[in-house]
Design an enzyme around this catalytic site. Structure first.
Site, short mmCIF file in Angstrom:
data_model
loop_
_atom_site.label_atom_id
_atom_site.label_comp_id
_atom_site.label_asym_id
_atom_site.label_seq_id
_atom_site.Cartn_x
_atom_site.Cartn_y
_atom_site.Cartn_z
N VAL A 134 0.84 -1.20 0.00
CA VAL A 134 0.00 0.00 0.00
C VAL A 134 0.87 1.24 0.00
CG1 VAL A 134 -1.81 1.29 1.20
CG2 VAL A 134 -1.80 -1.22 1.29
N GLY A 189 5.90 4.93 -18.73
CA GLY A 189 5.99 3.80 -17.81
C GLY A 189 5.17 3.97 -16.55
N ASP A 203 -7.06 -0.90 -8.46
CA ASP A 203 -5.82 -0.89 -7.68
C ASP A 203 -6.02 -0.12 -6.37
OD1 ASP A 203 -2.68 -1.10 -7.59
OD2 ASP A 203 -3.11 1.01 -7.26
N LYS A 207 -6.05 -1.51 -2.21
CA LYS A 207 -5.32 -0.89 -1.11
C LYS A 207 -6.27 -0.39 -0.02
CE LYS A 207 -1.78 0.48 -4.42
NZ LYS A 207 -1.23 1.59 -5.24
#
Length: 430
Positions: A134, A189, A203, A207
């Protein structure tokens, strides 16, 4: 405690290779701070023989990560493979069953299986550590589990995904559209070839589910997280947010309410002068509210080889120093499931953007739909006119229950002059 701590690492991608290099290059510092040496004794990855930028002379190679977890000469297994299930989970389970401590950066695995893995660790007198899962290098897990252990946490919120924050920041700074900035993030990236987990909020939801368990002493419940991403945010929304005195951030929010513990990830308008509004680019930030400490704010890089490897090594060093704790702050048997917050009962203020035909009477019809649902409009904005054409209309409404807002929006969407579903962003006075 002078015996060397032996570490096996599964996964030699950017973070895995970075972890080995950090342990090798900082060996003297780590030894001094732990009172013992920490040495990588085994590694496993999909491809052998590649130059990964560190000395592998004295490191055993395993083709199979599960076999390494079971058989390697190691006290700690570091899982950096990724993925909620599959080999990452099997490797973790094998290590814990063997009584080996596990350090992982795998937020998806913990979000879906964290409670059962914590129980497995306890059953085998092993540690399950996950600081790197996290917010990268921000020590938020230690802050919640240790530094704030004497507090009852009433709420936490934050920017938990650097890719989404980079996109929203760049859109605001340049005026460019979402798709254009997403392509740039991929080229740099910051975003994966398939960016779905980042831009759809998954995502951040992984977390948030972990943080919620730690903050509120409950089993990890990813399915309880309401998730909305940023695909539909436009440069128009960002421009109007600025005019209204707000910035748009993709936030994860967890709080205890009279209806239960709510967990939600969605684009949020926050006041420009709030601490979270100034967190830009790929940075993450987490804000907590404790009953004795008050507000705490943690900010830093949420991803990348350096910050994430730093968090992995911090967990390894805790184990080397004999600092062992429960994965979620209390024994698994002490975790208490909370009622899931009812978002229909949750009140809040909202920004609403409509695409409408610029025809007489449209504002009156919208106002009627709001009135009938007992939704009070704060302000309405339309910049310029284009009779007979499609134009954006923006309005904000005062605090209202989610169920009432949905009723009003259903009525508005049914109007002939409204050409697409209303776009809604919650406003939080954080």
């Amino acid at each position: 405690m002078s015996e060397t701590l032996k570490v096996a690492i599964a996964g030699l991608g950017t973070v895995g290779a970075g972890t080995v290099k950090l342990l090798q290059e900082q060996a003297e510092l780590i030894s001094a701070r732990c009172g013992r040496d920490v040495t990588v004794t085994a590694v496993s990855a999909r491809t052998a023989g590649r130059d990964r930028g560190f000395d592998m002379t004295s490191i055993a190679w395993f083709d199979d990560a599960v076999e390494m977890a079971e058989r390697a000469d190691a006290d700690v297994v570091v899982e950096l493979i990724g993925g909620a299930d599959g080999i990452a989970k099997r490797c973790t389970e094998a290590a814990l069953r063997a009584g080996r401590h596990v350090v992982t950066a795998n937020k998806a695995m913990l979000a879906h299986h964290g409670t059962e893995l914590a129980a497995l660790a306890e059953d085998n007198n092993a540690t399950l550590a996950y600081e790197a899962a996290v917010a990268g290098g921000i020590p938020v897990i230690k802050a919640l589990r240790d530094g704030l252990a004497g507090n009852r946490i009433s709420s936490l919120y934050g920017i938990l995904n650097g890719t989404g924050n980079y996109i929203l920041t760049t859109m605001r700074e340049t005026g460019r559209d979402f798709s254009d900035v997403l392509e740039e993030a991929q080229a740099l990236g910051y975003a994966e070839a398939d960016p779905s987990f980042d831009i759809d909020g998954v995502d951040a939801a992984h977390k948030l589910a972990i943080l919620t368990s730690l903050a509120f002493g409950s089993p990890v419940n990813f399915d309880a997280v309401t998730v909305q991403g940023i695909r539909n945010i436009t440069s128009v929304d960002i421009e109007y947010a600025e005019l209204l005195g707000y910035r748009i951030k993709l936030l994860g929010i967890a709080s205890e309410t009279e209806f239960g513990v709510e967990q939600r990830v969605h684009p949020t308008m926050v006041p420009i002068n709030s601490p979270i509004a100034s967190v830009e680019g790929v940075y993450n930030a987490i804000v907590t509210e404790g009953d004795w400490v008050g507000r705490t704010v943690l900010e830093g890089r949420g991803a990348g080889a350096g910050p994430t490897a730093s968090a992995v090594v911090a967990d390894i060093m805790d184990i080397a120093c004999g600092r062992h704790g429960y994965a979620f702050g209390v024994p698994v048997k002490a975790l208490r499931a909370h009622e899931v917050g009812n978002l229909d009962q949750l009140t809040g203020a909202y920004y609403i953007r409509l695409q409408v035909m610029d025809v007489p009477g449209v504002f009156a019809d919208i106002a009627t739909a709001l009135r009938d649902a007992e939704v009070s409009m704060e302000q309405i904005l339309q910049r310029g006119r284009a009779p007979g054409e499609i134009v954006p209309v923006v309005m904000t409404v005062y605090e209202v229950k989610g169920s009432q807002l949905r009723q009003a929006l259903d009525r508005i969407q049914a109007l002939d002059a409204v050409v697409e579903p209303p776009h809604v962003i919650r406003i939080e006075e954080l």
